[in-house]
Design a protein around this motif. Structure first.
Motif, PDB file in Angstrom:
ATOM      1  N   LEU A  85      -3.021  63.755 -33.883  1.00 59.54           N
ATOM      2  CA  LEU A  85      -2.393  64.636 -34.877  1.00 59.54           C
ATOM      3  C   LEU A  85      -3.321  64.945 -36.037  1.00 59.54           C
ATOM      4  O   LEU A  85      -4.009  64.065 -36.553  1.00 59.54           O
ATOM      5  CB  LEU A  85      -1.129  63.966 -35.420  1.00 59.54           C
ATOM      6  CG  LEU A  85      -0.141  63.622 -34.325  1.00 59.54           C
ATOM      7  CD1 LEU A  85       0.041  62.143 -34.245  1.00 59.54           C
ATOM      8  CD2 LEU A  85       1.135  64.360 -34.494  1.00 59.54           C
ATOM      9  N   VAL A  86      -3.256  66.186 -36.493  1.00 57.66           N
ATOM     10  CA  VAL A  86      -3.982  66.634 -37.677  1.00 57.66           C
ATOM     11  C   VAL A  86      -3.024  66.524 -38.855  1.00 57.66           C
ATOM     12  O   VAL A  86      -1.922  67.084 -38.827  1.00 57.66           O
ATOM     13  CB  VAL A  86      -4.461  68.093 -37.522  1.00 57.66           C
ATOM     14  CG1 VAL A  86      -5.122  68.585 -38.792  1.00 57.66           C
ATOM     15  CG2 VAL A  86      -5.384  68.235 -36.317  1.00 57.66           C
ATOM     16  N   ILE A  87      -3.453  65.787 -39.882  1.00 60.37           N
ATOM     17  CA  ILE A  87      -2.628  65.608 -41.080  1.00 60.37           C
ATOM     18  C   ILE A  87      -3.535  65.596 -42.312  1.00 60.37           C
ATOM     19  O   ILE A  87      -4.755  65.502 -42.200  1.00 60.37           O
ATOM     20  CB  ILE A  87      -1.809  64.302 -41.036  1.00 60.37           C
ATOM     21  CG1 ILE A  87      -2.740  63.083 -40.974  1.00 60.37           C
ATOM     22  CG2 ILE A  87      -0.836  64.310 -39.891  1.00 60.37           C
ATOM     23  CD1 ILE A  87      -2.012  61.763 -41.129  1.00 60.37           C
ATOM     24  N   GLU A  88      -2.919  65.663 -43.472  1.00 59.05           N
ATOM     25  CA  GLU A  88      -3.659  65.498 -44.723  1.00 59.05           C
ATOM     26  C   GLU A  88      -4.057  64.030 -44.873  1.00 59.05           C
ATOM     27  O   GLU A  88      -3.265  63.130 -44.553  1.00 59.05           O
ATOM     28  CB  GLU A  88      -2.810  65.915 -45.924  1.00 59.05           C
ATOM     29  CG  GLU A  88      -2.533  67.395 -46.019  1.00 59.05           C
ATOM     30  CD  GLU A  88      -3.717  68.238 -46.481  1.00 59.05           C
ATOM     31  OE1 GLU A  88      -4.835  67.697 -46.681  1.00 59.05           O
ATOM     32  OE2 GLU A  88      -3.520  69.455 -46.634  1.00 59.05           O
ATOM     33  N   LYS A  89      -5.243  63.803 -45.363  1.00 65.10           N
ATOM     34  CA  LYS A  89      -5.748  62.438 -45.553  1.00 65.10           C
ATOM     35  C   LYS A  89      -4.822  61.623 -46.451  1.00 65.10           C
ATOM     36  O   LYS A  89      -4.554  60.449 -46.185  1.00 65.10           O
ATOM     37  CB  LYS A  89      -7.157  62.474 -46.129  1.00 65.10           C
ATOM     38  CG  LYS A  89      -7.813  61.124 -46.205  1.00 65.10           C
ATOM     39  CD  LYS A  89      -9.256  61.242 -46.640  1.00 65.10           C
ATOM     40  CE  LYS A  89      -9.965  59.913 -46.453  1.00 65.10           C
ATOM     41  NZ  LYS A  89     -11.414  60.056 -46.667  1.00 65.10           N
ATOM     42  N   GLU A  94      -1.027  57.120 -47.424  1.00 62.62           N
ATOM     43  CA  GLU A  94       0.307  56.694 -47.864  1.00 62.62           C
ATOM     44  C   GLU A  94       1.056  55.961 -46.751  1.00 62.62           C
ATOM     45  O   GLU A  94       1.776  54.994 -46.999  1.00 62.62           O
ATOM     46  CB  GLU A  94       1.139  57.907 -48.311  1.00 62.62           C
ATOM     47  CG  GLU A  94       0.687  58.527 -49.603  1.00 62.62           C
ATOM     48  CD  GLU A  94       1.330  59.886 -49.862  1.00 62.62           C
ATOM     49  OE1 GLU A  94       2.188  60.346 -49.068  1.00 62.62           O
ATOM     50  OE2 GLU A  94       0.947  60.522 -50.872  1.00 62.62           O
ATOM     51  N   LYS A  95       0.899  56.419 -45.529  1.00 64.25           N
ATOM     52  CA  LYS A  95       1.634  55.862 -44.389  1.00 64.25           C
ATOM     53  C   LYS A  95       0.857  54.767 -43.658  1.00 64.25           C
ATOM     54  O   LYS A  95       1.370  54.181 -42.714  1.00 64.25           O
ATOM     55  CB  LYS A  95       1.973  56.978 -43.393  1.00 64.25           C
ATOM     56  CG  LYS A  95       2.802  58.106 -43.963  1.00 64.25           C
ATOM     57  CD  LYS A  95       4.219  57.678 -44.169  1.00 64.25           C
ATOM     58  CE  LYS A  95       5.093  58.854 -44.586  1.00 64.25           C
ATOM     59  NZ  LYS A  95       6.479  58.448 -44.791  1.00 64.25           N
ATOM     60  N   ASN A  96      -0.367  54.529 -44.082  1.00 65.74           N
ATOM     61  CA  ASN A  96      -1.238  53.538 -43.447  1.00 65.74           C
ATOM     62  C   ASN A  96      -1.510  53.872 -41.974  1.00 65.74           C
ATOM     63  O   ASN A  96      -1.508  53.009 -41.106  1.00 65.74           O
ATOM     64  CB  ASN A  96      -0.657  52.128 -43.583  1.00 65.74           C
ATOM     65  CG  ASN A  96      -1.713  51.062 -43.385  1.00 65.74           C
ATOM     66  OD1 ASN A  96      -2.892  51.280 -43.671  1.00 65.74           O
ATOM     67  ND2 ASN A  96      -1.306  49.915 -42.870  1.00 65.74           N
ATOM     68  N   ASP A 122      -7.406  68.546 -47.030  1.00 69.06           N
ATOM     69  CA  ASP A 122      -8.299  67.427 -46.716  1.00 69.06           C
ATOM     70  C   ASP A 122      -7.858  66.822 -45.378  1.00 69.06           C
ATOM     71  O   ASP A 122      -7.282  65.739 -45.333  1.00 69.06           O
ATOM     72  CB  ASP A 122      -8.237  66.387 -47.842  1.00 69.06           C
ATOM     73  CG  ASP A 122      -9.311  65.320 -47.737  1.00 69.06           C
ATOM     74  OD1 ASP A 122     -10.264  65.490 -46.943  1.00 69.06           O
ATOM     75  OD2 ASP A 122      -9.194  64.303 -48.445  1.00 69.06           O
ATOM     76  N   PRO A 123      -8.124  67.536 -44.270  1.00 68.54           N
ATOM     77  CA  PRO A 123      -7.577  67.117 -42.979  1.00 68.54           C
ATOM     78  C   PRO A 123      -8.316  65.958 -42.338  1.00 68.54           C
ATOM     79  O   PRO A 123      -9.531  65.806 -42.502  1.00 68.54           O
ATOM     80  CB  PRO A 123      -7.755  68.375 -42.130  1.00 68.54           C
ATOM     81  CG  PRO A 123      -8.994  68.996 -42.677  1.00 68.54           C
ATOM     82  CD  PRO A 123      -8.923  68.747 -44.166  1.00 68.54           C
ATOM     83  N   ILE A 124      -7.549  65.146 -41.636  1.00 66.51           N
ATOM     84  CA  ILE A 124      -8.107  64.124 -40.749  1.00 66.51           C
ATOM     85  C   ILE A 124      -7.249  64.116 -39.484  1.00 66.51           C
ATOM     86  O   ILE A 124      -6.195  64.760 -39.424  1.00 66.51           O
ATOM     87  CB  ILE A 124      -8.142  62.716 -41.384  1.00 66.51           C
ATOM     88  CG1 ILE A 124      -6.733  62.186 -41.654  1.00 66.51           C
ATOM     89  CG2 ILE A 124      -8.995  62.699 -42.635  1.00 66.51           C
ATOM     90  CD1 ILE A 124      -6.694  60.699 -41.959  1.00 66.51           C
ATOM     91  N   VAL A 125      -7.695  63.362 -38.490  1.00 66.31           N
ATOM     92  CA  VAL A 125      -6.935  63.214 -37.257  1.00 66.31           C
ATOM     93  C   VAL A 125      -6.563  61.746 -37.112  1.00 66.31           C
ATOM     94  O   VAL A 125      -7.383  60.858 -37.364  1.00 66.31           O
ATOM     95  CB  VAL A 125      -7.758  63.700 -36.039  1.00 66.31           C
ATOM     96  CG1 VAL A 125      -6.983  63.488 -34.747  1.00 66.31           C
ATOM     97  CG2 VAL A 125      -8.138  65.175 -36.210  1.00 66.31           C
TER      98      VAL A 125
END
Length: 183
Positions: A85-89, A94-96, A122-125
């Motif tokens: 999944l691609v989400i904001e860093k 926050e969700k660990n 600021d995307p990460i996977v």
């Protein structure tokens, strides 16, 4: 694909979002997972004809919905990236949720996830999450990324282009049996 098609799909995603607003109570700290086959939207087999143009229309509408209601989005990649999944860093922190090393591309991640990766702040996977609600466009099977008890929600807009649409919310598990009080 014509401008008329793009306009129609923009209207359809707005109807889907309206259905979500009627059934979801998303806000601060909540996550909405999006699974999307742009190939299915344009009437092709999933994973065969992805389009960044369609992804752009959907992303804009979904991002607006999330910002207005202060929740996070997660965009599911295709099976070639194991549905990461691609989400904001900041959401991952926050969700660990642990970051993985990959950059989605149209043929390894899908057009929707690729577009999200290119346009989030600021995307990460990450490999997996437990989202509070979801929108599945084109039968991409987002269930693995929802919390344990998933409740399908029926809305009027059941298609986006030619893709089947399902939305779902989650609820806490009911435990304790006959003596338990739930409300």
């Amino acid at each position: 694909m014509t401008d008329i098609s793009l306009e129609k799909w923009a209207q359809e995603i707005e109807k889907i979002i309206q259905g979500c607003k009627e059934h979801f109570q998303l806000g601060e700290g909540k996550v909405l997972v999006i699974g999307c086959s742009t190939s299915e939207i344009i009437g092709e087999k999933i994973g065969t004809a992805g389009t960044m143009e369609v992804a752009a229309i959907l992303f804009e509408a979904l991002q607006k919905y999330a910002k207005e209601n202060h929740f996070a989005l997660a965009f599911q990649c295709c099976e070639h990236l194991n549905r990461a999944l691609v989400i904001e860093k900041k959401t991952a922190l926050e969700k660990n949720w642990e970051e993985v090393s990959v950059i989605p591309a149209p043929h390894a991640g899908g057009s929707m996830a690729t577009f999200a990766y290119q346009h989030l702040e600021d995307p990460i996977v990450v490999e997996s999450i437990q989202a509070d609600a979801g929108i599945d466009i084109g039968d991409t099977f987002i269930g693995m990324h929802l919390k344990s008890v998933v409740v399908p929600v029926r809305i009027e807009q059941k298609q986006l282009g030619r893709a089947h649409v399902t939305i779902a919310i989650t609820r806490p598990k009911l435990i304790g049996g006959a003596r338990a009080i739930y409300e």
